[in-house]
Design a protein around this motif. Structure first.
Motif, PDB file in Angstrom:
ATOM      1  N   TRP A  36       0.875  -1.280  -0.039  1.00 41.60           N
ATOM      2  CA  TRP A  36      -0.029   0.033  -0.070  1.00 41.60           C
ATOM      3  C   TRP A  36       0.879   1.223  -0.113  1.00 41.60           C
ATOM      4  O   TRP A  36       1.704   1.422   0.736  1.00 41.60           O
ATOM      5  N   PHE A  37       0.662   2.116  -0.935  1.00 33.36           N
ATOM      6  CA  PHE A  37       1.161   3.485  -1.032  1.00 33.36           C
ATOM      7  C   PHE A  37       0.054   4.459  -0.843  1.00 33.36           C
ATOM      8  O   PHE A  37      -0.862   4.261  -0.802  1.00 33.36           O
ATOM      9  N   ARG A  38       0.571   5.680  -0.393  1.00 31.54           N
ATOM     10  CA  ARG A  38      -0.359   6.908  -0.493  1.00 31.54           C
ATOM     11  C   ARG A  38       0.421   8.130  -0.977  1.00 31.54           C
ATOM     12  O   ARG A  38       1.639   8.263  -0.873  1.00 31.54           O
ATOM     13  N   GLN A  39      -0.548   9.044  -1.292  1.00 31.16           N
ATOM     14  CA  GLN A  39      -0.026  10.391  -1.711  1.00 31.16           C
ATOM     15  C   GLN A  39      -0.974  11.455  -1.231  1.00 31.16           C
ATOM     16  O   GLN A  39      -2.232  11.518  -1.607  1.00 31.16           O
ATOM     17  N   ALA A  40      -0.424  12.352  -0.605  1.00 27.27           N
ATOM     18  CA  ALA A  40      -1.275  13.557  -0.181  1.00 27.27           C
ATOM     19  C   ALA A  40      -1.256  14.735  -1.136  1.00 27.27           C
ATOM     20  O   ALA A  40      -0.144  14.734  -1.651  1.00 27.27           O
ATOM     21  N   GLY A  42       0.015  17.609  -2.942  1.00 26.29           N
ATOM     22  CA  GLY A  42       1.370  18.464  -2.821  1.00 26.29           C
ATOM     23  C   GLY A  42       2.580  17.695  -2.269  1.00 26.29           C
ATOM     24  O   GLY A  42       3.638  18.251  -2.421  1.00 26.29           O
ATOM     25  N   LYS A  43       2.239  16.596  -1.995  1.00 29.03           N
ATOM     26  CA  LYS A  43       3.355  15.489  -1.708  1.00 29.03           C
ATOM     27  C   LYS A  43       3.652  14.198  -2.451  1.00 29.03           C
ATOM     28  O   LYS A  43       2.952  13.983  -3.353  1.00 29.03           O
ATOM     29  N   GLU A  44       5.064  13.863  -2.201  1.00 25.53           N
ATOM     30  CA  GLU A  44       5.138  12.606  -3.231  1.00 25.53           C
ATOM     31  C   GLU A  44       4.540  11.455  -2.584  1.00 25.53           C
ATOM     32  O   GLU A  44       4.127  11.412  -1.200  1.00 25.53           O
ATOM     33  N   ARG A  45       4.376  10.396  -3.328  1.00 26.58           N
ATOM     34  CA  ARG A  45       3.794   9.116  -3.180  1.00 26.58           C
ATOM     35  C   ARG A  45       4.908   8.415  -2.105  1.00 26.58           C
ATOM     36  O   ARG A  45       5.984   8.438  -2.486  1.00 26.58           O
ATOM     37  N   GLU A  46       4.262   7.981  -1.026  1.00 29.30           N
ATOM     38  CA  GLU A  46       5.099   7.230  -0.136  1.00 29.30           C
ATOM     39  C   GLU A  46       4.643   5.767   0.200  1.00 29.30           C
ATOM     40  O   GLU A  46       3.434   5.544   0.298  1.00 29.30           O
ATOM     41  N   GLY A  47       5.559   4.994   0.392  1.00 27.47           N
ATOM     42  CA  GLY A  47       5.094   3.408   0.886  1.00 27.47           C
ATOM     43  C   GLY A  47       4.488   3.576   2.122  1.00 27.47           C
ATOM     44  O   GLY A  47       4.996   4.218   3.110  1.00 27.47           O
ATOM     45  N   VAL A  48       3.572   2.836   2.547  1.00 30.32           N
ATOM     46  CA  VAL A  48       2.940   2.597   3.855  1.00 30.32           C
ATOM     47  C   VAL A  48       3.102   1.465   4.289  1.00 30.32           C
ATOM     48  O   VAL A  48       3.449   1.255   5.441  1.00 30.32           O
ATOM     49  N   MET A  92      -4.570   9.760  -0.844  1.00 24.68           N
ATOM     50  CA  MET A  92      -4.972   8.764  -1.715  1.00 24.68           C
ATOM     51  C   MET A  92      -4.536   7.486  -1.513  1.00 24.68           C
ATOM     52  O   MET A  92      -3.202   7.535  -1.465  1.00 24.68           O
ATOM     53  N   TYR A  93      -5.032   6.492  -1.320  1.00 25.31           N
ATOM     54  CA  TYR A  93      -4.349   5.170  -0.962  1.00 25.31           C
ATOM     55  C   TYR A  93      -4.565   4.252  -2.298  1.00 25.31           C
ATOM     56  O   TYR A  93      -5.367   3.946  -2.810  1.00 25.31           O
ATOM     57  N   TYR A  94      -3.240   3.764  -2.791  1.00 30.27           N
ATOM     58  CA  TYR A  94      -3.050   2.730  -3.688  1.00 30.27           C
ATOM     59  C   TYR A  94      -2.548   1.620  -3.252  1.00 30.27           C
ATOM     60  O   TYR A  94      -1.564   1.331  -2.763  1.00 30.27           O
ATOM     61  N   CYS A  95      -3.301   0.544  -3.821  1.00 30.24           N
ATOM     62  CA  CYS A  95      -2.683  -0.829  -4.099  1.00 30.24           C
ATOM     63  C   CYS A  95      -1.612  -0.949  -4.877  1.00 30.24           C
ATOM     64  O   CYS A  95      -1.773  -0.417  -6.067  1.00 30.24           O
ATOM     65  N   ALA A  96      -0.595  -1.601  -4.684  1.00 30.98           N
ATOM     66  CA  ALA A  96       0.546  -2.019  -5.831  1.00 30.98           C
ATOM     67  C   ALA A  96       1.210  -3.343  -5.382  1.00 30.98           C
ATOM     68  O   ALA A  96       0.946  -4.051  -4.739  1.00 30.98           O
ATOM     69  N   ALA A  97       1.420  -3.907  -6.652  1.00 29.14           N
ATOM     70  CA  ALA A  97       2.130  -5.004  -6.859  1.00 29.14           C
ATOM     71  C   ALA A  97       3.282  -4.989  -7.628  1.00 29.14           C
ATOM     72  O   ALA A  97       3.541  -4.592  -8.686  1.00 29.14           O
ATOM     73  N   GLU A  98       4.421  -5.836  -7.037  1.00 32.26           N
ATOM     74  CA  GLU A  98       5.653  -5.887  -7.722  1.00 32.26           C
ATOM     75  C   GLU A  98       5.902  -7.333  -8.007  1.00 32.26           C
ATOM     76  O   GLU A  98       5.635  -8.121  -7.097  1.00 32.26           O
ATOM     77  N   PHE A  99       6.390  -7.667  -8.987  1.00 31.26           N
ATOM     78  CA  PHE A  99       6.653  -9.064  -9.645  1.00 31.26           C
ATOM     79  C   PHE A  99       7.910  -9.380  -9.076  1.00 31.26           C
ATOM     80  O   PHE A  99       9.118  -8.862  -9.239  1.00 31.26           O
ATOM     81  N   CYS A 100       7.632 -10.322  -8.229  1.00 32.92           N
ATOM     82  CA  CYS A 100       8.836 -10.753  -7.350  1.00 32.92           C
ATOM     83  C   CYS A 100       8.848 -12.138  -6.809  1.00 32.92           C
ATOM     84  O   CYS A 100       8.961 -12.631  -5.719  1.00 32.92           O
ATOM     85  N   PRO A 101       9.002 -13.235  -7.873  1.00 32.41           N
ATOM     86  CA  PRO A 101       8.895 -14.520  -7.731  1.00 32.41           C
ATOM     87  C   PRO A 101       9.886 -15.195  -6.811  1.00 32.41           C
ATOM     88  O   PRO A 101       9.957 -16.307  -6.342  1.00 32.41           O
ATOM     89  N   LEU A 102      11.303 -14.454  -7.034  1.00 35.62           N
ATOM     90  CA  LEU A 102      12.286 -15.070  -6.506  1.00 35.62           C
ATOM     91  C   LEU A 102      13.058 -14.260  -5.163  1.00 35.62           C
ATOM     92  O   LEU A 102      14.167 -14.429  -4.835  1.00 35.62           O
TER      93      LEU A 102
END
Length: 125
Positions: A36-40, A42-48, A92-102
């Protein structure tokens, strides 16, 4: 490829709780690390918060002890339970996925390949 759709955002008073959800279009078990990430404004997106297939989790310092990330692998669902919310959690809260099988990720080194459209969380004082 995976599509992500968030839901559950809304408005809550300071000190309240909210749970946001993310539905993935396919199973992410053993293929994708989720976060989960969020962005307020005027601010940069940050990992939550981030979670690996083995259930290991990581959190930004600002939310530790208040937020909990979880997943239902059978349903391809990701969740973020947010307690003791503060006005500074408004974003604004964003769901995110990274391909990381290994490999495994932490929220500080996660580099998402896929993003949801976001869900707004507003905390009033």
């Amino acid at each position: 490829q995976v599509q992500l759709v968030e839901s559950g955002g809304g408005s809550v008073q300071s000190g309240g709780s909210l749970k946001v959800s993310c539905a993935a279009s396919r199973s992410f078990y053993m293929l994708y690390c989720m976060g989960w990430f969020r962005q307020a404004p005027g601010k940069e997106r940050e990992g939550v918060a981030g979670i690996n297939s083995d259930g290991s989790t990581s959190y930004a310092d600002s939310v530790k002890g208040r937020f909990t990330i979880s997943q239902d692998i059978a349903k391809s669902m990701l969740y973020l339970q947010m307690n003791s919310l503060k006005p500074e959690d408004t974003a604004m809260y964003y769901c995110a996925a990274e391909f990381c099988p290994l490999k495994k990720i932490t929220i500080t080194n996660m580099i998402p390949n896929y993003w949801g459209q976001g869900t707004q969380v507003t905390v009033s004082s």
